[in-house]
Write an enzyme that holds these catalytic residues in place. Structure first.
Site, PDB file in Angstrom:
ATOM      1  N   SER A   6       0.845  -1.202   0.000  1.00 40.26           N
ATOM      2  CA  SER A   6       0.000   0.000   0.000  1.00 40.26           C
ATOM      3  C   SER A   6       0.882   1.255   0.000  1.00 40.26           C
ATOM      4  O   SER A   6       1.640   1.453  -0.949  1.00 40.26           O
ATOM      5  CB  SER A   6      -0.960  -0.060   1.193  1.00 40.26           C
ATOM      6  OG  SER A   6      -1.976   0.897   1.078  1.00 40.26           O
ATOM      7  N   HIS A  19      -3.819  -0.610  -4.605  1.00 39.10           N
ATOM      8  CA  HIS A  19      -5.285  -0.792  -4.516  1.00 39.10           C
ATOM      9  C   HIS A  19      -5.872  -0.450  -5.888  1.00 39.10           C
ATOM     10  O   HIS A  19      -6.885   0.243  -5.981  1.00 39.10           O
ATOM     11  CB  HIS A  19      -5.899   0.133  -3.458  1.00 39.10           C
ATOM     12  CG  HIS A  19      -5.361  -0.038  -2.069  1.00 39.10           C
ATOM     13  ND1 HIS A  19      -5.822  -1.010  -1.211  1.00 39.10           N
ATOM     14  CD2 HIS A  19      -4.391   0.625  -1.395  1.00 39.10           C
ATOM     15  CE1 HIS A  19      -5.163  -0.923  -0.052  1.00 39.10           C
ATOM     16  NE2 HIS A  19      -4.288   0.060  -0.148  1.00 39.10           N
ATOM     17  N   GLU A  24      -5.078  -5.159  -5.022  1.00 41.13           N
ATOM     18  CA  GLU A  24      -4.984  -5.663  -3.644  1.00 41.13           C
ATOM     19  C   GLU A  24      -4.657  -7.157  -3.628  1.00 41.13           C
ATOM     20  O   GLU A  24      -5.033  -7.892  -4.533  1.00 41.13           O
ATOM     21  CB  GLU A  24      -6.304  -5.398  -2.912  1.00 41.13           C
ATOM     22  CG  GLU A  24      -6.529  -3.907  -2.702  1.00 41.13           C
ATOM     23  CD  GLU A  24      -7.858  -3.583  -2.032  1.00 41.13           C
ATOM     24  OE1 GLU A  24      -8.631  -4.514  -1.736  1.00 41.13           O
ATOM     25  OE2 GLU A  24      -8.115  -2.379  -1.815  1.00 41.13           O
TER      26      GLU A  24
END
Lengths: 287, 287
Positions: free
Chosen positions: B144, B186, B213
């Site tokens: 992330s 993401h 993800e």
């Protein structure tokens, strides 16, 4: 001297308006400049235009049709008419067929593309539109659902926010005015890149075209499309595709798609449907 | 005969684990197979791994760091340690530097990528990680926000649901472990294609990489990256770009970007960072 004669002949002969197919990504400006609708009006003949509106995609055909009636009347069209076709049988009615034979512009409203295809596909009315568009006798426009039906393969629905996969897009058969393309609309506005890529991986012999809201791809009869409006037209071109796992994977498994060509086109940019070439608009010089 | 000798030498000599940089799109599986985290653990030395966790991107470093501690301890790492760096000054502390000199794996957690860069960028601690990664002494992973910092140019934030435009993406300077790339994470889950295209139009000398993800791009030292996990890795390659209006338009005007190459890679697919070549995984034969 023969050249001069030809030129003077061209200037003296009243030229018929050049027809086109306008594919609009939905939510086109209906209040201010109305550039896209005004272009349709012009290409349908301007003050000589006879425009028919087909609101069959909508569940409120009278309301949506009435809105476009007022717009094109206000612009000064000679005649504007709603063809309120709700059942397939109506597509054989002589009155409907006569209107479609006589008009210079057909406008397909938004709504549900499956509903629109269910009513129009493979009917005499549809055949008249198709033939007259092909012959350059009729300017056709479709917005939102009316844009989705343009290709032979049609995106009927789908999702977003997922890795491209086969179940992200529902395909059906469209009306095939421009059979080479798969159109998606409200494109970047509703994050539809994933579903267009998924659609193209299943049909790599087609060209993916994603049209943003208040944006229009104007298809000329010579194969060029030109962009107008406030958003972009996204081209997903699989001509050089080297590999996809699409035929081999389950409906929810992630897709592999290698070597797509991607263009983001904006105002004035042009793309040739068959040559697959792209031409930039003359851009503003930075100060 | 010399070949045989070389081979037998290779077999007798205990080989050091091959290091890698793992760029993870966030929300990686922490409960079931944990394939991505297990791969990091393995590439960091498995039972001989000394793993340091840098939770500086997070506002809850103890909680998030503790979670990874338990995971890697459970897998059987020799040593797992949180480097709870909250201020730039800590990056000069001899204890922190000693840990980074000694460890075999560094894991950057999620959180806010600007916060992570603010603490680490241009510090002695950062320099140790960079040099040891480059020398093949250290396996690095970031998830992330920890993935976003990998390039020289970093996507700090942005929006979705819009025509690509300059204001759709906020750029900043990343930590530059893989300077050639601009990473987004993401990716399809949060519909970030528009912002990655916008970022690449401003930096067409870089390669856009969007990671979904629970998906990981494993960068090997020879330039290949390989995909693992349940989603896809999207490559936006502007090598053949012919035109963009990016330098000439206002922040909210639609971007034009012609001739991007687009790959959707999934499990086992490989892409070479410098050659820009793509290799499909051996796919399942349909029955």
């Amino acid at each position: 001297m023969p050249q001069l004669q030809a030129k003077s002949l061209e200037m003296r002969t009243p030229q018929a308006t050049k027809t086109a197919v306008l594919v609009i990504g939905g939510a086109e400006d209906k209040v201010h400049g109305r550039e896209i609708l005004r272009t349709f009006f012009g290409r349908a003949g301007a003050s000589k235009a006879y425009i028919t509106i087909i609101p069959s995609a909508s569940r409120e055909p009278a309301i949506i049709g009435g809105r476009y009636i007022r717009i094109f009347e206000e612009m000064g069209a000679q005649k504007v008419e709603i063809l309120d076709i709700r059942e397939r049988e109506q597509c054989e009615a002589s009155q409907i067929k006569a209107s479609l034979e006589a008009c210079s512009g057909v406008f397909l409203t938004g709504g549900d593309q499956l509903r629109l295809c269910g009513v129009l596909a493979d009917t005499p009315a549809m055949e008249i539109i198709r033939q007259r568009v092909r012959a350059g006798q009729l300017t056709l426009a479709g917005t939102s659902a009316g844009a989705a039906v343009m290709g032979h393969h049609m995106i009927a629905g789908g999702g977003s926010g997922e890795t491209p996969n086969r179940s992200l897009v529902d395909m059906a058969t469209g009306l095939g005015f421009i059979p080479e393309v798969i159109v998606d609309q409200h494109f970047h506005n509703r994050n539809r890149m994933g579903r267009l890529i998924s659609a193209i991986s299943a049909h790599p012999d087609r060209l993916g075209i994603g049209i943003d809201e208040d944006t229009c791809a104007v298809f000329e009869r010579d194969g060029w499309l030109q962009v107008m409006g406030k958003g972009s037209v996204t081209i997903v071109d699989p001509t050089e595709l080297t590999h996809t796992n699409e035929p081999h994977v389950g409906a929810n498994e992630p897709l592999t798609v290698h070597n797509l060509r991607l263009h983001i086109l904006s105002y004035g940019d042009r793309f040739h449907l068959y040559q697959r070439t792209v031409l930039p608009a003359v851009h503003r010089i930075s100060s």
